[in-house]
Design an enzyme around this catalytic site. Structure first.
Site, mmCIF file in Angstrom:
data_model
loop_
_atom_site.group_PDB
_atom_site.id
_atom_site.type_symbol
_atom_site.label_atom_id
_atom_site.label_comp_id
_atom_site.label_asym_id
_atom_site.label_seq_id
_atom_site.Cartn_x
_atom_site.Cartn_y
_atom_site.Cartn_z
ATOM 1 C CG HIS A 1 -1.627 -1.228 1.406
ATOM 2 N ND1 HIS A 1 -2.679 -1.556 0.813
ATOM 3 C CD2 HIS A 1 -1.692 -2.172 2.412
ATOM 4 C CE1 HIS A 1 -3.332 -2.740 0.937
ATOM 5 N NE2 HIS A 1 -2.593 -3.068 2.258
ATOM 6 C CD GLU B 1 -2.430 -3.716 5.785
ATOM 7 O OE1 GLU B 1 -2.888 -3.240 4.962
ATOM 8 O OE2 GLU B 1 -2.619 -5.185 5.964
ATOM 9 C CG HIS C 1 1.285 -6.729 3.443
ATOM 10 N ND1 HIS C 1 1.338 -5.350 2.888
ATOM 11 C CD2 HIS C 1 -0.364 -6.898 3.450
ATOM 12 C CE1 HIS C 1 0.309 -4.852 2.713
ATOM 13 N NE2 HIS C 1 -0.910 -5.772 3.207
ATOM 14 N NE ARG D 1 -5.283 -8.361 -6.329
ATOM 15 C CZ ARG D 1 -6.184 -7.537 -7.274
ATOM 16 N NH1 ARG D 1 -6.314 -7.763 -8.330
ATOM 17 N NH2 ARG D 1 -7.414 -7.253 -6.621
#
Ligand code: ZN
Length: 315
Positions: A97, A115, A172, A192
């Site tokens: 991200h 996150e 991740h 992605r």
């Protein structure tokens, strides 16, 4: 001042990697056998929660944030956090991200995505991807171009109770057999990197975003060490999981009774095990495993009693 917990109706997201554990383990009313995510505290337009109780019942969390900022001691444009429960019945794509700056400049979106994950359950030998082994940008790009995923990706074995902090820029993937509670910035931008060459029901592969991934990935990978500070008072043991720029997250173990005082703008509470009663001067509510709610700014002091585990977070 409004002194009641704010309960929200979850929004479910179907995913090719999703399963049925959100029903089996949390009794959520999932839409299909491929339910990947329950967005349980969300003001994000891609999955807005509706408030279930109190004078704001029927309004979305975003509407409440905009019209009743005093409930959250509102200091910024948007509700800052998003809480999800994810059921990885299959591996999630390897992804990364962007940070806030990249999100604004390139995607014209307000926030990047940092996150963190609390592992709710994991099958034996379950593992996830966290970071990579490339030493330089050039090496990262070469390994991606040559699809040397086994050499590139750093795999970590996980068990229930593990916690991971995943800053923007971290490559991740959550692996098969893992159910996590995710607390993140309120953002939905994902690049992605690799999707295991999977195809959907129509035989199509999901799109990859290799150029963007190369631009935002942190090289070399940086592993941030988290110290687990523990404080015990009365019947409540509070373990600090992370306190970083965008959020602070704690594990609360309740055994008996405890008195608590609001010291933050608002508090997000996810009950992950057991049952408890939460009592203010005005009322008592029963909460149990699978429920998520927000305590508003004006809560003041409140009492908890019961046997429960909670993940508690704030911005
Ligand atoms: Zn992610």
């Amino acid at each position: 001042m409004y002194r009641e917990p704010i309960f929200l109706k979850p929004v479910f997201q179907e995913r090719i990697w999703g399963g049925e554990k959100l029903k089996q383990e949390y009794n959520y009313d999932i839409p299909s056998k491929h339910t990947g995510e329950a967005w349980v505290i969300s003001a994000h337009p891609n999955g807005p929660n509706v408030i279930e109780n109190g004078f704001l019942a029927g309004k979305t969390l975003a509407e409440a944030w905009n019209s009743h900022g005093e409930l959250f001691n509102k200091k910024q444009e948007d509700y800052p956090l998003l809480v999800k429960v994810l059921d990885a019945n299959d591996n999630l794509s390897v992804q990364v991200h962007p940070d806030d700056t990249f999100a604004r400049e390139v995607e014209k979106q307000p926030y990047g995505k940092t996150e963190c994950w609390y592992v709710l359950s994991a099958e034996p030998d379950a593992e996830l991807v966290l970071g990579h082994h490339a030493k330089t940008q050039e090496e990262l790009e070469k390994m991606m171009d040559h699809e040397e995923w086994d050499q590139l990706l750093n795999k970590v074995k996980v068990k229930a109770g593990d916690f991971f902090y995943v800053p923007s820029g971290t490559i991740h993937a959550i692996g098969e057999g893992i159910v996590i509670l995710e607390i993140q910035q309120s953002s939905d931008i994902t690049y992605r990197v690799y999707d295991y060459d999977r195809t959907d029901a129509d035989g199509n592969k999901r799109e990859l975003h290799l150029e963007r991934s190369k631009q935002v990935a942190t090289v070399p990978h940086q592993q941030i060490k988290l110290a687990r500070d523990v404080q015990q008072s009365d019947g409540l043991k509070i373990t600090t999981l992370v306190q970083e720029e965008y959020f602070s997250v704690f594990h609360w173990q309740l055994n008996g009774k405890a008195e608590q005082e609001m010291t933050t703008d608002f508090l997000q509470i996810s009950v992950i095990e057991g049952k408890a009663e939460l009592t203010t001067n005005e009322s008592t509510v029963h909460v149990e495993k699978g429920e998520h709610f927000i305590l508003p700014y004006g809560m003041g002091s409140y009492r908890l009693s019961g046997e429960a585990e909670m993940i508690v977070s704030h911005s």
